[in-house]
Design a protein around this motif. Structure first.
Motif, short mmCIF file in Angstrom:
data_model
loop_
_atom_site.label_atom_id
_atom_site.label_comp_id
_atom_site.label_asym_id
_atom_site.label_seq_id
_atom_site.Cartn_x
_atom_site.Cartn_y
_atom_site.Cartn_z
N UNK A 163 -15.46 11.24 -78.11
CA UNK A 163 -15.70 12.62 -77.66
C UNK A 163 -15.95 13.61 -78.78
N UNK A 164 -16.21 13.15 -80.03
CA UNK A 164 -16.45 14.06 -81.14
C UNK A 164 -17.93 14.47 -81.19
N UNK A 165 -18.14 15.73 -81.48
CA UNK A 165 -19.51 16.24 -81.64
C UNK A 165 -19.48 17.53 -82.43
N UNK A 166 -20.64 17.92 -82.93
CA UNK A 166 -20.78 19.19 -83.65
C UNK A 166 -21.09 20.29 -82.63
N UNK A 167 -20.19 21.26 -82.53
CA UNK A 167 -20.40 22.36 -81.58
C UNK A 167 -21.27 23.47 -82.17
N UNK A 214 -17.56 10.24 -84.02
CA UNK A 214 -17.42 9.15 -83.04
C UNK A 214 -17.69 9.70 -81.66
N UNK A 215 -18.92 9.56 -81.21
CA UNK A 215 -19.22 10.11 -79.88
C UNK A 215 -18.44 9.43 -78.77
N UNK A 253 -19.15 23.31 -90.44
CA UNK A 253 -19.41 22.84 -89.08
C UNK A 253 -18.17 22.91 -88.22
N UNK A 254 -18.39 23.19 -86.95
CA UNK A 254 -17.32 23.25 -85.96
C UNK A 254 -17.36 21.94 -85.16
N UNK A 255 -16.32 21.12 -85.29
CA UNK A 255 -16.27 19.83 -84.63
C UNK A 255 -15.33 19.92 -83.43
N UNK A 256 -15.86 19.53 -82.27
CA UNK A 256 -15.07 19.51 -81.04
C UNK A 256 -14.83 18.07 -80.59
N UNK A 257 -13.72 17.93 -79.91
CA UNK A 257 -13.38 16.62 -79.33
C UNK A 257 -13.05 16.82 -77.87
N UNK A 258 -13.92 16.23 -77.04
CA UNK A 258 -13.83 16.41 -75.59
C UNK A 258 -13.83 17.89 -75.21
N UNK A 259 -14.71 18.68 -75.90
CA UNK A 259 -14.89 20.09 -75.57
C UNK A 259 -13.85 21.03 -76.15
N UNK A 260 -12.97 20.49 -76.98
CA UNK A 260 -11.91 21.31 -77.58
C UNK A 260 -12.04 21.25 -79.09
N UNK A 261 -11.72 22.37 -79.74
CA UNK A 261 -11.84 22.40 -81.20
C UNK A 261 -10.95 21.35 -81.82
N UNK A 262 -11.54 20.62 -82.77
CA UNK A 262 -10.80 19.55 -83.42
C UNK A 262 -10.59 19.82 -84.90
#
Length: 291
Positions: free
Chosen positions: A42-46, A38-39, A18-27
């Motif tokens: 700003x964390x989400x699965x891109x 943690x939404x 999975x590709x995890x982004x934080x505030x739209x940036x790769x994390x």
């Protein structure tokens, strides 16, 4: 098991990353298994990338050195490098089109240097050249090229017919050579058998004549001893007259003989015996002179 997500957690399936982004940036990369997000931070699965081997078949049409148009089917097996999955996700929008473009470029650069026969013999070299180029380029984008196979080479139909005719003509020529060799061996064997047969026939005739000579000698000696006053010459003339009449009798009794004209009479027997005797004497004289 597939991939499942909710607001605060997710489950990444096996052979996926999975590709995890934080505030739209790769994390970070999310490995297979259960993960928390943690939404509020700003964390989400891109996105999700599969690390399984994928296969791409590319059909290329090109021309050989001897101006024959061919279609080549190239099978590329590739996969995402797990540690560089972020490059594969962000750098390339359509990796299949990128791979296909490089395959076209390399194949169309290599094949025009070869004749059609060389292409069939060295298709592995073409696959190796494509593999080296793709490994160098696609490695920068997070992809690993596992295997490249030149599945098929399809010449123009008219060229294939011509190749089949050439092959058939060569095989017919080879068959003619083998047939000629077989006939040669057969003729040699026949000649050897004929020579052996004649040799054995000659041996048989020689033995037959030797037996006749021994029998005549024995008869002459017995006759001379039993009847006084007779010479060996007179006994020989009597035997020849007997054989002469036996021969005439055999000729008359056989239905397969053709007409034979012979000077017939008791006096001719003496002439025949004189001729045989003179011939033997001439042969013996020639042998003595040679020595």
């Amino acid at each position: 098991m597939g991939n499942a997500f909710c607001l605060f957690c997710g489950c990444i399936g096996q052979a996926n990353v999975g590709i995890v982004e934080k505030w739209g940036r790769f994390d970070k990369l999310a490995q297979p298994g259960f993960s928390f997000f943690n939404p509020f931070a700003g964390e989400c699965i891109a996105g999700i990338l599969s690390t399984r081997i994928s296969s791409l078949d590319v059909k290329i049409e090109t021309k050989t050195k001897d101006n024959v148009f061919v279609q080549m089917i190239c099978s590329i097996q590739y996969r995402v490098i797990k540690e560089n999955a972020d490059d594969a996700f962000y750098e390339l929008q359509n990796p299949k089109e990128q791979i296909q473009a490089y395959v076209f470029d390399v194949v169309r650069a290599q094949v025009p240097r070869m004749t059609l026969d060389e292409l069939f013999e060295q298709k592995g070299d073409v696959a190796k050249a494509v593999l080296e180029e793709l490994e160098k380029v696609m490695g920068e984008y997070g992809y690993n090229i596992e295997h490249i196979l030149m599945v098929d080479i399809i010449p123009d139909p008219s060229v294939r017919r011509a190749m089949n005719e050439i092959n058939a003509a060569q095989r017919m020529q080879l068959a003619s050579v083998y047939k000629g060799e077989a006939e040669k061996v057969l003729q040699i064997k026949r000649a050897e058998a004929d020579a052996e047969s004649k040799y054995l026939g000659g041996v048989g005739v020689a033995r037959q004549r030797q037996a006749i000579t021994d029998g005549l000698r024995e008869n002459i000696l017995n006759f001379s001893h039993k009847i006084e006053g007779t010479s060996a010459k007179e006994v020989m003339d009597l035997i020849m007259i007997t054989q002469y009449f036996d021969t005439i009798k055999d000729l008359g009794n056989s239905s397969k003989n053709t007409t034979v004209f012979l000077p017939h009479g008791p006096g001719h027997v003496r002439d025949i015996s004189d001729q045989i005797r003179n011939g033997l004497m001439e042969a013996e004289s020639a042998r003595v002179n040679d020595i």
